[in-house]
Design a protein around this motif. Structure first.
Motif, PDB file in Angstrom:
ATOM      1  N   CYS A  30      45.805  48.093  43.147  1.00 46.11           N
ATOM      2  CA  CYS A  30      45.364  46.854  42.490  1.00 46.11           C
ATOM      3  C   CYS A  30      46.506  46.077  41.851  1.00 46.11           C
ATOM      4  CB  CYS A  30      44.297  47.163  41.444  1.00 46.11           C
ATOM      5  SG  CYS A  30      44.907  48.107  40.019  1.00 46.11           S
ATOM      6  N   CYS A  87      39.427  37.681  38.065  1.00 47.88           N
ATOM      7  CA  CYS A  87      38.570  38.763  37.588  1.00 47.88           C
ATOM      8  C   CYS A  87      37.633  38.227  36.510  1.00 47.88           C
ATOM      9  CB  CYS A  87      39.440  39.889  37.033  1.00 47.88           C
ATOM     10  SG  CYS A  87      38.526  41.217  36.216  1.00 47.88           S
ATOM     11  N   ILE A  94      43.259  38.413  40.909  1.00 46.99           N
ATOM     12  CA  ILE A  94      43.240  39.739  41.524  1.00 46.99           C
ATOM     13  C   ILE A  94      44.226  39.738  42.685  1.00 46.99           C
ATOM     14  CG2 ILE A  94      41.827  41.420  42.763  1.00 46.99           C
ATOM     15  CD1 ILE A  94      39.418  40.392  41.175  1.00 46.99           C
ATOM     16  N   HIS A 109      38.741  43.381  38.842  1.00 50.29           N
ATOM     17  CA  HIS A 109      39.752  44.407  39.062  1.00 50.29           C
ATOM     18  C   HIS A 109      39.054  45.769  38.992  1.00 50.29           C
ATOM     19  CE1 HIS A 109      42.810  41.392  37.439  1.00 50.29           C
ATOM     20  NE2 HIS A 109      43.344  41.781  38.581  1.00 50.29           N
TER      21      HIS A 109
END
Length: 251
Positions: A30, A87, A94, A109
């Motif tokens: 991420c 997000c 993101i 996220h």
């Protein structure tokens, strides 16, 4: 098939091993900060691939979040949209793996999706809650980092951690940015001894809108308790690592 201590990941060729990191890391899934439990490639010296536990792609089931009623968030290893969405918790873009609700068009996220909505500090009666201000009723207190009541990206509003008495507030995005900044400056790294100046600089970085010399000892203790809770909420369990940076100054 790997057990819980080992997991496969769709974008990596080796099984990943569960371990507890003493310092912060940047998740390869991420692209966000992480701390503590993670899955890491065991090929030490050859590969630094590391993931949040929540960013493992194998076996992900739809996620519900109490802050978003009637939403079912599906995990995506790659962004299914044509643009990088913001997000719905931190309002930051993101850049990697994500949860997305196709019905409501909301994205999260993976790490933000699992943030605690209520946290208390052991040995203290202070409690903080993850809250969203409304268009006509923002919190009475301003964010300790940016000094504003509201932070948003387009039509996506950033959520905040707010003390139970509403006197202290911190935007999730502002704390994430402050933690990353402190990490870059070396304040959150294991094995680095802190002195009074480093404590002061770290605290000033987390709460630049507060004049520490004028708040008084009692208020400073409450402020530090609040900051501890918010850092804990964002990073996981870094008390042992960063506690020296959040001690009240000696009079």
């Amino acid at each position: 098939m790997p057990g819980l201590d080992r997991q496969k990941d769709g974008e990596h060729g080796h099984d990943l091993k569960l371990e507890n990191r003493e310092g912060l890391f940047i998740c390869n899934g991420c692209k966000e900060l992480g701390f503590g439990n993670c899955y890491k490639c065991p090929r030490v010296g050859f590969c630094n691939y590391v993931l949040h536990v929540g960013c493992i792609s194998e076996g992900r089931t739809p996620l519900s979040n109490p802050l978003f009623k009637n939403c079912k968030f599906q995990f995506y290893q790659k962004n299914p949209l044509t643009v990088a969405p913001a997000c719905r918790i931190c309002a930051l873009d993101i850049q990697g793996r994500m949860y997305h609700c196709s019905k409501r068009k909301y994205s999260l996220h993976p790490y933000c999706a699992t943030l605690h909505t209520t946290i208390t500090l052991p040995g203290s009666d202070m409690k903080i809650k993850l809250r969203r201000g409304t268009k006509f009723n923002f919190f009475k207190s301003k964010c300790l980092k940016c000094g504003k009541r509201n932070r948003s990206s387009g039509n996506v509003q950033c959520l905040s951690y707010v003390s139970s008495d509403d006197n202290l507030c911190y935007h999730v995005a502002c704390m994430k940015e402050a933690c990353r900044d402190n990490f870059v400056r070396g304040y959150f790294r294991p094995g680095i001894r802190s002195n009074e100046r480093s404590k002061f600089l770290a605290l000033k970085n987390l709460a630049p809108k507060v004049e520490l010399s004028s708040v008084g000892q009692t208020s400073e203790v409450l402020l530090i308790r609040f900051l501890k809770l918010v850092v804990f909420a964002i990073l996981g369990e870094p008390f042992d690592l960063i506690a020296p940076l959040f001690q009240p100054s000696r009079s």
